[in-house]
Design an enzyme around this catalytic site. Structure first.
Site, PDB file in Angstrom:
ATOM      1  N   HIS A  80       0.848  -1.203   0.000  1.00 25.42           N
ATOM      2  CA  HIS A  80       0.000   0.000   0.000  1.00 25.42           C
ATOM      3  C   HIS A  80       0.889   1.261   0.000  1.00 25.42           C
ATOM      4  O   HIS A  80       0.910   2.042   0.956  1.00 25.42           O
ATOM      5  CB  HIS A  80      -0.870  -0.058   1.256  1.00 25.42           C
TER       6      HIS A  80
ATOM      7  N   GLU B 269      -0.373   1.318  -5.574  1.00 24.94           N
ATOM      8  CA  GLU B 269      -0.161   0.076  -4.838  1.00 24.94           C
ATOM      9  C   GLU B 269      -0.104  -1.122  -5.765  1.00 24.94           C
ATOM     10  O   GLU B 269      -1.004  -1.335  -6.570  1.00 24.94           O
ATOM     11  CB  GLU B 269      -1.319  -0.113  -3.852  1.00 24.94           C
TER      12      GLU B 269
HETATM   13  O1  TA6 Z   1      -5.883   0.972  -0.993  1.00 26.29           O
HETATM   14  C1  TA6 Z   1      -6.923   1.835  -0.870  1.00 26.29           C
HETATM   15  C2  TA6 Z   1      -7.719   1.541   0.395  1.00 26.29           C
HETATM   16  O2  TA6 Z   1      -8.113   0.201   0.390  1.00 26.29           O
HETATM   17  C3  TA6 Z   1      -8.882   2.505   0.505  1.00 26.29           C
HETATM   18  O3  TA6 Z   1     -10.113   1.873   0.284  1.00 26.29           O
HETATM   19  C4  TA6 Z   1      -8.729   3.124   1.874  1.00 26.29           C
HETATM   20  O4  TA6 Z   1      -9.490   2.499   2.819  1.00 26.29           O
HETATM   21  C5  TA6 Z   1      -7.245   2.960   2.103  1.00 26.29           C
HETATM   22  O5  TA6 Z   1      -6.895   1.736   1.524  1.00 26.29           O
HETATM   23  C6  TA6 Z   1      -6.709   3.139   3.505  1.00 26.29           C
HETATM   24  O6  TA6 Z   1      -6.996   2.076   4.298  1.00 26.29           O
HETATM   25  P1  TA6 Z   1      -6.584   2.125   5.815  1.00 26.29           P
HETATM   26  O7  TA6 Z   1      -7.205   0.900   6.431  1.00 26.29           O
HETATM   27  O8  TA6 Z   1      -5.094   2.123   5.874  1.00 26.29           O
HETATM   28  O9  TA6 Z   1      -7.144   3.410   6.374  1.00 26.29           O
END
Ligand code: TA6
Length: 331
Positions: free
Chosen positions: A204, A302
């Site tokens: 991420h 990501e």
């Molecule tokens: O990768 C994008 C995502 O899945 C979004 O939907 C958003 O929720 C983000 O990740 C952040 O997630 P987190 O659980 O780290 O706040």
């Protein structure tokens, strides 16, 4: 200092500065969880190349230093790479201002893991790998320019905590290394159980941008994507017709079967290139006004395995890699 100044000086380059290397050669393979920074340095440290220190909230951090001047830092909690700097000192990654490091929740920024589930689902959002301590297994460095660079390998295996959420025995092996100015990340998931398992996953990656209105992601035109902007649990399927993805509102898209090479232009004439293998999909996320104090400064690009879950048979493994480089796109 942010990546914004790199291209302004016209210094961005993807190649290795081999001539300035003088790394210490060493190789250690010890499968022991060290309990303190001192122990970690004693067992795995390679002076000048791979060092351990106390990070925020006293949480252990491994620091990789390349002789060319590039560096990277990773918290063992979540195996989260929180810093990757160019020889100029410019930071490429972004850590959100609301990030905490006391292990009460995953670190919000850098390169958190999503494993063995990406997004919402049967278990907690993005799985458990980002909120557990990973153990150091190996560190290495090598003085030869075209061979090994400063590297650390960390592992995560099942525990009572993970088995309650995901009833499978596994070994996840994550290798982080610097190849000159490039950051290399490899994730290998081994099935140590006696039955097959499925998982989804992502790195991420938060990348700093000059301002989100100037950021562009290229390489995604023509792809089918899952738009999760309205409801992440019920994504809409769309087709990308833009040459470059730009950000004018909340963006949360999973591009399916994306190419191996994707670039994020950060708004200064520099771009971060992600060259991957094994990761089949690419997620692009910017929270827009849902994170008013920081959305202007980063974009997540990501590498993911989501459209089709990975299936691993007993004794087999799944491997994915990404090489991240800073490139000059000012011309
Ligand atoms: O990768 C994008 C995502 O899945 C979004 O939907 C958003 O929720 C983000 O990740 C952040 O997630 P987190 O659980 O780290 O706040």
């Amino acid at each position: 200092m942010a990546l914004r100044s790199v291209a302004m000086r016209g210094q961005a380059r993807p190649s290795v500065s081999a001539a300035r290397r003088s790394a210490v050669s060493a190789h250690r393979a010890v499968n022991v969880v060290a309990s303190s920074v001192a122990d970690l340095n004693k067992k795995h440290g390679i002076p000048g190349s791979v060092e351990f220190k106390e990070g925020k909230s006293g949480s252990p951090v491994v620091v990789l230093k390349h002789a060319c001047g590039a560096s990277a830092e990773m918290y063992l909690f979540g195996a989260c790479v929180t810093s990757w700097k160019q020889p100029s000192g410019d930071e490429v990654l972004y850590v959100r201002p609301d990030a905490v490091f006391d292990k009460s929740k995953p670190i919000s920024g850098g390169v958190p893991h999503c494993f063995p589930q990406f997004g919402p689902g049967a278990m907690q959002q993005h799985g458990f790998a980002r909120n557990l301590d990973w153990a150091v297994s190996t560190t290495s460095a090598d003085p030869n320019p075209d061979e090994k660079d400063p590297s650390v390998e960390v592992v995560l295996t099942e525990s009572d905590y993970t088995l309650k959420m995901w009833p499978h025995k596994f070994k996840a092996v994550y290798t982080v290394s610097l190849h000159g100015e490039q950051l290399n990340l490899q994730l290998r998931v081994i099935n140590t159980d006696d039955k097959p398992f499925d998982f989804t996953a992502a790195l991420h990656t938060y990348i700093e941008v000059l301002e989100i209105a100037k950021a562009k992601v290229t390489g995604l035109k023509g792809l089918t994507y899952l738009c999760k902007a309205v409801d992440p649990k019920v994504p809409e399927t769309k087709k990308e017709d833009r040459d470059a993805v730009t950000f004018t509102g909340y963006t949360d898209s999973v591009y399916l079967n994306s190419p191996a090479h994707v670039e994020l232009e950060v708004g200064t004439g520099a771009a971060v290139a992600l060259d991957s293998t094994g990761w089949e999909d690419t997620v692009v996320w910017n929270p827009h006004l849902t994170m008013k104090d920081c959305y202007q400064h980063f974009c997540c690009v990501e590498n993911a395995k989501f459209g089709k879950a990975a299936t691993v048979k007993p004794g087999e493994s799944w491997t994915a890699t990404v090489t991240m480089s800073v490139v000059d796109v000012s011309n």
